[in-house]
Design an enzyme around this catalytic site. Structure first.
Site, mmCIF file in Angstrom:
data_model
loop_
_atom_site.group_PDB
_atom_site.id
_atom_site.type_symbol
_atom_site.label_atom_id
_atom_site.label_comp_id
_atom_site.label_asym_id
_atom_site.label_seq_id
_atom_site.Cartn_x
_atom_site.Cartn_y
_atom_site.Cartn_z
ATOM 1 N N GLU A 52 7.938 -21.545 8.221
ATOM 2 C CA GLU A 52 8.165 -20.618 9.330
ATOM 3 C C GLU A 52 9.255 -21.118 10.282
ATOM 4 O OE1 GLU A 52 5.343 -21.550 13.059
ATOM 5 O OE2 GLU A 52 4.337 -20.480 11.444
ATOM 6 N N GLU B 4 0.800 -1.215 0.000
ATOM 7 C CA GLU B 4 0.000 0.000 0.000
ATOM 8 C C GLU B 4 0.838 1.272 0.000
ATOM 9 O OE1 GLU B 4 -2.526 -0.738 3.361
ATOM 10 O OE2 GLU B 4 -3.993 -1.835 2.158
#
Length: 309
Positions: A123, A92
């Site tokens: 992860e 964004e």
């Protein structure tokens, strides 16, 4: 149960974000409105938990802005929800602040596919984090923000440790006190939101807390870098009709000029808001506005001061 699994279970049981809440053990029997009220009440406490960490957040922002002012990048690194939130915040920044490609980046354990599907085991790999950062050629002017609700995720901790060894600024954002992630980073931010409504579902309060902090890190850093004028997004990239309309409105709010003058200024600056504001308020032409902004490091207020505006 293997020794490894027993150790992991013991670690998780000690985490606030993983704690079981017996008072909610029959939540599934409640009316929907009651569950919604419970959830809303939980969410209402998140902003207060963030407020307790504002000094640490502010210190991290000042350090990030100083590096980015030297041309550095802001890189978020995380797994699962934390990684997705980092990528969301990074994606964004170009339309909101006209950041250049690669200036704000999100990396996620397992790569782009992990945005929409779970990548098993990713992860747990600190080595994978090192590989992902090396692909970006992380250096001394860059900042790497490790994001992990538990504060123990090997990918996030590994990213911060590797980045710090490379001389980059490091920030560790977690939702547990005394986390390995915060300890590994120069700037540790631990927003303790407490146990989740659904045991261990850290996409809830922990995810909301992380989103709030990431909003602050990017937004206030961009304010410090001169990407705004007051509370106006003068670096907005007008890439569609909505944003072009917003660009005209921002120029109008910043200058109070009539529509015809705004259109002329935007035409003279190829649609760029910041120089268009300078054209109107300082009474200069497009190329001069661009030069003045370059000389002021992109800070519109400083450029106006230099022209006596």
């Amino acid at each position: 149960m293997t020794t490894e699994h027993h150790t992991l279970r013991t670690e998780l049981e000690a985490l606030t974000t993983e704690a079981f809440r017996p008072e909610l053990a029959e939540i599934d029997t409640l009316p929907t409105l009651d569950i919604a009220r419970l959830m809303n009440g939980e969410d209402a406490a998140v902003a207060g938990a963030v407020a307790l960490r504002l000094p640490q957040i502010s210190a991290a922002i000042d350090a990030i802005a100083a590096r980015m002012a030297q041309g550095g990048r802001l890189v978020y690194a995380g797994a699962g929800t934390a990684g997705r939130l980092g990528i969301l915040d990074a994606s964004e920044c170009p339309p909101t602040f006209n950041t250049r490609p690669g200036q704000v980046v999100g990396v996620i354990a397992g790569g782009p596919a992990a945005m929409v599907t779970s990548v098993e085991g990713a992860e747990d790999s600190a080595e994978l984090a090192r590989t992902d950062l090396d692909a970006l050629a992380i250096g001394a002017t860059d900042t790497v923000v490790g994001v992990s609700a538990s504060g123990r995720t090997p990918y996030a901790v590994g990213a911060v440790g590797h980045a710090r060894a490379l001389g980059a600024l490091t920030v560790g954002l977690s939702c547990n006190a005394g986390s390995a992630l915060a300890a590994a980073a120069e700037h540790g931010i631990e927003v303790v939101v407490g146990p989740e409504l659904l045991t261990g579902s850290t996409r809830l309060k922990a995810g909301t807390a992380q989103k709030l902090v990431l909003n602050m890190l990017s937004t206030i850093t961009m304010i410090r870098l001169g990407k705004t004028y007051g509370n106006l997004m003068v670096d907005v990239r007008a890439s569609n009709e909505k944003l072009r309309a917003r660009s005209r409105r921002i120029v109008a709010l910043a200058t109070g000029a009539p529509d015809a003058e705004i259109e002329a200024a935007l035409t003279a600056t190829d649609g760029e808001v910041k120089p268009a504001v300078l054209v109107i308020l300082a009474g200069v032409d497009g190329p001069t506005a661009t030069r003045l902004l370059e000389e002021s490091g992109g800070h519109l207020r400083a450029a106006l001061t230099a022209t006596g505006g």
